[in-house]
Design an enzyme around this catalytic site. Structure first.
Site, short mmCIF file in Angstrom:
data_model
loop_
_atom_site.label_atom_id
_atom_site.label_comp_id
_atom_site.label_asym_id
_atom_site.label_seq_id
_atom_site.Cartn_x
_atom_site.Cartn_y
_atom_site.Cartn_z
N LYS A 1 -7.35 3.56 25.95
CA LYS A 1 -6.81 2.51 26.83
C LYS A 1 -7.73 2.29 28.02
O LYS A 1 -8.06 1.16 28.36
CB LYS A 1 -5.40 2.90 27.29
N LYS B 1 -12.65 4.15 39.20
CA LYS B 1 -12.09 4.92 38.08
C LYS B 1 -12.81 4.58 36.78
O LYS B 1 -13.00 5.45 35.92
CB LYS B 1 -10.58 4.64 37.96
N THR C 1 -3.89 3.80 36.15
CA THR C 1 -5.23 3.34 35.76
C THR C 1 -5.05 2.02 35.04
O THR C 1 -4.54 1.96 33.92
CB THR C 1 -5.92 4.37 34.85
#
Length: 289
Positions: A241, A173, A98
């Site tokens: 994050k 995502k 990711t």
């Protein structure tokens, strides 16, 4: 059977690489920054290990990565001894990290220059999804490249979708994380409110989970949330994050994400409570602290 490299054997990559070996019966070579993890993987699954990403990728048809962030990804691809220095023409590089859409496009351009193909393919489903081989994979890239890679990706996935050109997987995502952030905060507030109101929360969830309020988070996390147990999945540090990537992209495309920005601050509060490695459902702990 294909020749496959897998770079990055964290809580996600370790079982994903395992499924490539056991389900796909592929010839798998692994690399991990901490060599002992690669040694353990080889002892469990067979296959081979390499001393550098470049060594792992050499001669492989498909090269997978699942690392921490943009900088980690650049390190194992274009950095010294990175995989991009040895990948052969016609091979396919599949990034399950990711990361940002920008780094996906950046690396895809380098791959094109070198004569191999690139897919950004972040995953959703957490550690349990990786271990059970039922991840959702959001992919960005060319249709023909996707069709060649999909049977291999299927080894660790329940759903694999092509979302558009390179970068689209990462953007999808981001949508996923935006939705999860709001859902977990709403569920936390609902449980907190119900407990303060003196309700039997198990009974409440049993009823409302069958209606419009139902969600994966409600079905799979409400029991551990009620029990104050937060050791069951995707860590707060990782979520922050991801949300940093989301909020940076939102600034670039001028989208308004007030709830996401607020929940990111709430996760910062959880970190201050010492919950860096708690799972994302620990937003409830903040309300009850």
């Amino acid at each position: 059977m294909a020749t496959v490299a897998f770079i990055g054997l964290g809580v996600m990559g370790y079982p994903m690489a395992g499924h490539l070996k056991t389900r796909g019966e592929h010839d798998v070579c692994v690399y991990n920054r901490t060599a002992s993890k690669a040694e353990k993987w080889v002892s469990e699954f067979g296959g081979r290990m390499a001393g550098t990403p470049a060594d792992a990728a050499k001669g492989c048809d498909f090269i997978f990565t699942c690392v921490g962030n943009d900088d980690d990804l650049r390190s194992v691809t274009t950095g010294e001894d990175g995989a991009f220095h040895s990948i052969g023409k016609g091979s396919i590089f599949i990034d399950n990290t990711t990361a940002s859409a920008d780094v996906a496009r950046e690396l895809a351009a380098v791959a094109e220059e070198k004569g191999f193909d690139f897919l950004d393919a972040p995953v959703s489903g957490g550690q349990a999804g990786a271990e059970n081989g039922v991840l959702t994979v959001m992919t960005g890239g060319d249709q023909d490249v996707f069709e060649r890679a999909k049977p291999v990706i299927d080894c660790y996935a329940r759903m694999v979708g092509l979302m558009g050109p390179v970068g689209s997987g990462q953007l999808t995502k981001m949508v996923n994380q935006i939705c999860i952030a709001g859902l977990v905060q709403g569920l936390s507030e609902g449980i907190h409110f119900g407990k303060r109101a003196g309700l039997d929360i198990e009974k409440v969830i049993d009823v409302i989970s069958k209606g419009a309020a139902g969600s994966w988070q409600m079905e799979n996390r409400h029991k551990t949330m009620i029990a104050g147990e937060y050791e069951h999945g995707f860590a707060v540090d990782w979520m922050r994050k991801d949300l940093a990537i989301v909020l940076e992209e939102a600034r670039n495309n001028k989208s308004s994400l007030p709830v996401t920005a607020l929940v990111d601050q709430f996760y910062q509060d959880v970190q201050r409570m010492g919950g860096n490695r708690w799972d994302t459902s620990s937003l409830l702990a903040r309300l009850e602290d």
